[in-house]
Design a protein around this motif. Structure first.
Motif, PDB file in Angstrom:
ATOM      1  N   PRO A 103      58.287  35.660  35.466  1.00  0.00           N
ATOM      2  CA  PRO A 103      56.997  35.219  34.252  1.00  0.00           C
ATOM      3  C   PRO A 103      55.902  34.092  34.366  1.00  0.00           C
ATOM      4  N   PRO A 104      54.936  33.734  33.652  1.00  0.00           N
ATOM      5  CA  PRO A 104      53.960  32.663  33.783  1.00  0.00           C
ATOM      6  C   PRO A 104      54.485  31.241  33.432  1.00  0.00           C
ATOM      7  N   TRP A 105      55.394  31.275  34.478  1.00  0.00           N
ATOM      8  CA  TRP A 105      55.647  29.966  34.450  1.00  0.00           C
ATOM      9  C   TRP A 105      54.830  28.411  35.489  1.00  0.00           C
ATOM     10  N   ASP A 106      55.083  27.652  34.391  1.00  0.00           N
ATOM     11  CA  ASP A 106      54.364  26.342  34.810  1.00  0.00           C
ATOM     12  C   ASP A 106      54.982  25.226  34.641  1.00  0.00           C
ATOM     13  N   GLU A 107      54.754  23.699  34.589  1.00  0.00           N
ATOM     14  CA  GLU A 107      55.507  22.869  34.460  1.00  0.00           C
ATOM     15  C   GLU A 107      55.752  22.410  33.412  1.00  0.00           C
ATOM     16  N   LYS A 108      55.161  23.151  31.904  1.00  0.00           N
ATOM     17  CA  LYS A 108      56.102  23.521  30.610  1.00  0.00           C
ATOM     18  C   LYS A 108      57.178  23.947  30.673  1.00  0.00           C
ATOM     19  N   TYR A 109      58.114  24.342  31.447  1.00  0.00           N
ATOM     20  CA  TYR A 109      59.413  25.271  31.423  1.00  0.00           C
ATOM     21  C   TYR A 109      60.195  24.274  32.828  1.00  0.00           C
ATOM     22  N   ARG A 128      54.584  16.452  40.400  1.00  0.00           N
ATOM     23  CA  ARG A 128      55.052  16.971  41.882  1.00  0.00           C
ATOM     24  C   ARG A 128      54.143  18.827  41.934  1.00  0.00           C
ATOM     25  N   LEU A 129      54.034  19.338  40.858  1.00  0.00           N
ATOM     26  CA  LEU A 129      54.194  20.412  40.988  1.00  0.00           C
ATOM     27  C   LEU A 129      52.487  20.480  42.289  1.00  0.00           C
ATOM     28  N   ASN A 130      51.425  19.414  41.527  1.00  0.00           N
ATOM     29  CA  ASN A 130      50.153  19.718  42.271  1.00  0.00           C
ATOM     30  C   ASN A 130      50.378  19.815  43.677  1.00  0.00           C
ATOM     31  N   GLY A 131      51.280  18.719  43.780  1.00  0.00           N
ATOM     32  CA  GLY A 131      51.367  18.915  45.142  1.00  0.00           C
ATOM     33  C   GLY A 131      51.912  19.061  45.994  1.00  0.00           C
ATOM     34  N   LEU A 132      53.538  19.790  45.911  1.00  0.00           N
ATOM     35  CA  LEU A 132      54.097  20.849  46.443  1.00  0.00           C
ATOM     36  C   LEU A 132      53.010  22.060  46.942  1.00  0.00           C
ATOM     37  N   VAL A 133      52.629  22.523  45.652  1.00  0.00           N
ATOM     38  CA  VAL A 133      51.428  24.467  46.220  1.00  0.00           C
ATOM     39  C   VAL A 133      49.921  23.514  47.583  1.00  0.00           C
ATOM     40  N   LYS A 134      50.105  22.038  47.354  1.00  0.00           N
ATOM     41  CA  LYS A 134      49.263  21.868  48.436  1.00  0.00           C
ATOM     42  C   LYS A 134      49.821  21.481  49.811  1.00  0.00           C
ATOM     43  N   ALA A 135      50.509  21.814  49.930  1.00  0.00           N
ATOM     44  CA  ALA A 135      51.577  21.934  50.572  1.00  0.00           C
ATOM     45  C   ALA A 135      51.845  22.708  51.842  1.00  0.00           C
ATOM     46  N   PHE A 154      53.777  23.916  53.873  1.00  0.00           N
ATOM     47  CA  PHE A 154      55.517  23.676  53.740  1.00  0.00           C
ATOM     48  C   PHE A 154      55.187  25.862  52.864  1.00  0.00           C
ATOM     49  N   PHE A 155      55.826  25.324  51.773  1.00  0.00           N
ATOM     50  CA  PHE A 155      54.806  26.320  50.763  1.00  0.00           C
ATOM     51  C   PHE A 155      53.420  27.502  50.805  1.00  0.00           C
ATOM     52  N   GLN A 156      53.149  26.744  51.915  1.00  0.00           N
ATOM     53  CA  GLN A 156      51.778  28.362  52.195  1.00  0.00           C
ATOM     54  C   GLN A 156      50.968  28.967  51.169  1.00  0.00           C
ATOM     55  N   GLY A 157      50.784  27.314  49.948  1.00  0.00           N
ATOM     56  CA  GLY A 157      50.106  27.831  48.692  1.00  0.00           C
ATOM     57  C   GLY A 157      50.637  29.036  48.036  1.00  0.00           C
ATOM     58  N   LEU A 158      51.568  29.159  47.524  1.00  0.00           N
ATOM     59  CA  LEU A 158      52.225  29.819  46.565  1.00  0.00           C
ATOM     60  C   LEU A 158      52.168  29.209  45.121  1.00  0.00           C
ATOM     61  N   GLY A 159      51.931  29.299  44.713  1.00  0.00           N
ATOM     62  CA  GLY A 159      51.492  29.161  43.357  1.00  0.00           C
ATOM     63  C   GLY A 159      52.781  28.183  42.649  1.00  0.00           C
ATOM     64  N   LYS A 160      52.510  27.832  41.459  1.00  0.00           N
ATOM     65  CA  LYS A 160      53.135  27.460  40.714  1.00  0.00           C
ATOM     66  C   LYS A 160      54.412  28.173  40.139  1.00  0.00           C
ATOM     67  N   ARG A 161      54.138  28.933  39.612  1.00  0.00           N
ATOM     68  CA  ARG A 161      54.919  29.958  39.396  1.00  0.00           C
ATOM     69  C   ARG A 161      56.316  30.103  40.003  1.00  0.00           C
ATOM     70  N   PHE A 162      55.638  30.174  40.941  1.00  0.00           N
ATOM     71  CA  PHE A 162      56.795  31.159  42.332  1.00  0.00           C
ATOM     72  C   PHE A 162      58.047  29.921  42.498  1.00  0.00           C
ATOM     73  N   LEU A 163      57.458  28.113  42.913  1.00  0.00           N
ATOM     74  CA  LEU A 163      57.875  27.392  43.161  1.00  0.00           C
ATOM     75  C   LEU A 163      58.847  27.202  41.942  1.00  0.00           C
ATOM     76  N   VAL A 164      58.371  27.322  40.869  1.00  0.00           N
ATOM     77  CA  VAL A 164      59.284  27.586  39.075  1.00  0.00           C
ATOM     78  C   VAL A 164      60.376  28.357  39.670  1.00  0.00           C
ATOM     79  N   LYS A 221      53.778  16.089  32.288  1.00  0.00           N
ATOM     80  CA  LYS A 221      52.920  15.111  33.004  1.00  0.00           C
ATOM     81  C   LYS A 221      53.665  14.583  34.415  1.00  0.00           C
ATOM     82  N   TRP A 222      55.017  14.319  34.709  1.00  0.00           N
ATOM     83  CA  TRP A 222      55.718  13.970  35.885  1.00  0.00           C
ATOM     84  C   TRP A 222      56.195  15.351  36.693  1.00  0.00           C
ATOM     85  N   VAL A 223      56.308  16.032  36.097  1.00  0.00           N
ATOM     86  CA  VAL A 223      56.349  17.632  36.361  1.00  0.00           C
ATOM     87  C   VAL A 223      55.184  18.396  36.900  1.00  0.00           C
ATOM     88  N   ARG A 224      54.191  18.031  36.845  1.00  0.00           N
ATOM     89  CA  ARG A 224      53.182  18.714  37.456  1.00  0.00           C
ATOM     90  C   ARG A 224      52.340  18.060  38.360  1.00  0.00           C
TER      91      ARG A 224
END
Length: 306
Positions: free
Chosen positions: A72-78, A130-137, A139-149, A125-128
């Motif tokens: 699903p099109p999950w992002d920080e709002k979800y 952290r997600l913006n930081g993690l997608v650069k890690a 460890f997560f090898q470029g996985l997008g926000k949808r995958f992390l959520v 904003k608080w979630v965004r």
């Protein structure tokens, strides 16, 4: 009640999250081969494919009768308040410790979760941040926000949704038989395996091997079934030996020393072991091919044959 009489598998594998697009046979072939390699490399013991079974519960995270083509099109709002937000913050804080390349949070991002939760806009904003930081890690090898959520939601569903945890534990029960001696569990699967063992004291399993486990993470530890008593988790039923293997760079295994957190078993406390998985710190296959993991599995099988 022990239901698995007649099943020949001596070792049962329990996978973690993000396996909803796999199946029990394809996943079992891949992971079973990695486990057999690890046992051969670590203990010079040869296992047959029939010695290993894979408990599969990935389909518990999709709607029955469907197979979505994409997430699903999950992002920080979800990201939901509570467990999902707490887990996101724990991952981010650990990633920031391990990877200096992750940019620091701005002033709004450094708010506490409690403060951010007072306003929906602040929480997004608080979630965004952290997600913006993690997608650069790395460890997560470029996985997008949808995958992390998606990963956050799968952890929350297992812990909070009875049909999901019942299906996951049932998948383990279906594979455990009278010949099963070792359970090897990865990531969230280590929580599934631990809880399944605790509620099935009649199982003949003597050895639990957990790899890349989040069992020590406080937000998971305090929700375990059975609940910890006076800060100490229960020993898993009739298990004689429990070995926990972790890569220090594995963000999911935030607390990688489980011995002090759980009661001791008949042969002593949890034996914590450290390995290095290279750039794929959390990969189940790399944990399985590690000689350290293979030696722990082989020890249980050899004790059973003695």
């Amino acid at each position: 009640m022990f239901q698995g009489v007649g099943v020949v598998a001596r070792v049962v594998l329990v996978h973690g999250i993000a396996q909803q697009f796999e199946g029990p046979e394809t996943l079992g072939l891949k992971l079973g081969a990695a486990l057999r390699d690890g046992v051969q490399l670590g203990a010079n013991l040869t296992l047959e494919p029939a010695d290993v079974a894979c408990a599969f519960y990935g389909n518990a995270f999709i709607e029955e009768g469907t197979r979505p083509a994409d997430l699903p099109p999950w992002d920080e709002k979800y990201v939901e308040d509570g467990l999902e937000a707490e887990l996101l913050d724990a991952w981010f804080q650990r990633a920031a410790e391990l990877e200096p390349s992750i940019p620091p949070l701005d002033e709004e991002g450094t708010r506490s979760l409690k403060a951010a939760a007072t306003s929906r806009a602040l929480q997004v904003k608080w979630v965004r941040a952290r997600l913006n930081g993690l997608v650069k890690a790395d460890f997560f090898q470029g996985l997008g926000k949808r995958f992390l959520v998606s990963e956050l939601k799968q952890v929350r569903r297992y812990l909070d949704d009875p049909p999901t945890w019942q299906a996951a534990r049932a998948s383990v029960a279906e594979q455990v038989g009278e010949d099963t001696r070792v359970i090897v569990a990865h990531s969230l699967g280590s929580v599934v395996a631990y809880e399944a063992l605790c509620e099935n004291p009649d199982w003949p399993v003597t050895d639990l091997v957990t790899v890349g486990s989040p069992l020590g993470l406080p937000l998971i530890f305090r929700r375990l079934s059975p609940l910890p008593t006076n800060g100490i988790g229960a020993w898993p039923a009739k298990v004689l030996r429990w070995t926990n293997v972790a890569d220090p760079g594995d963000i999911v295994a935030l607390i990688n020393t489980l011995g002090p957190l759980f009661a001791s078993g008949p042969n002593g406390p949890v034996q914590d072991r450290t390995i290095t998985n290279g750039v794929k710190m959390h990969d189940f296959g790399r944990y399985l091919t590690a000689p350290t993991t293979g030696a722990a599995i082989a020890a249980g099988l050899r004790q059973a044959s003695a």
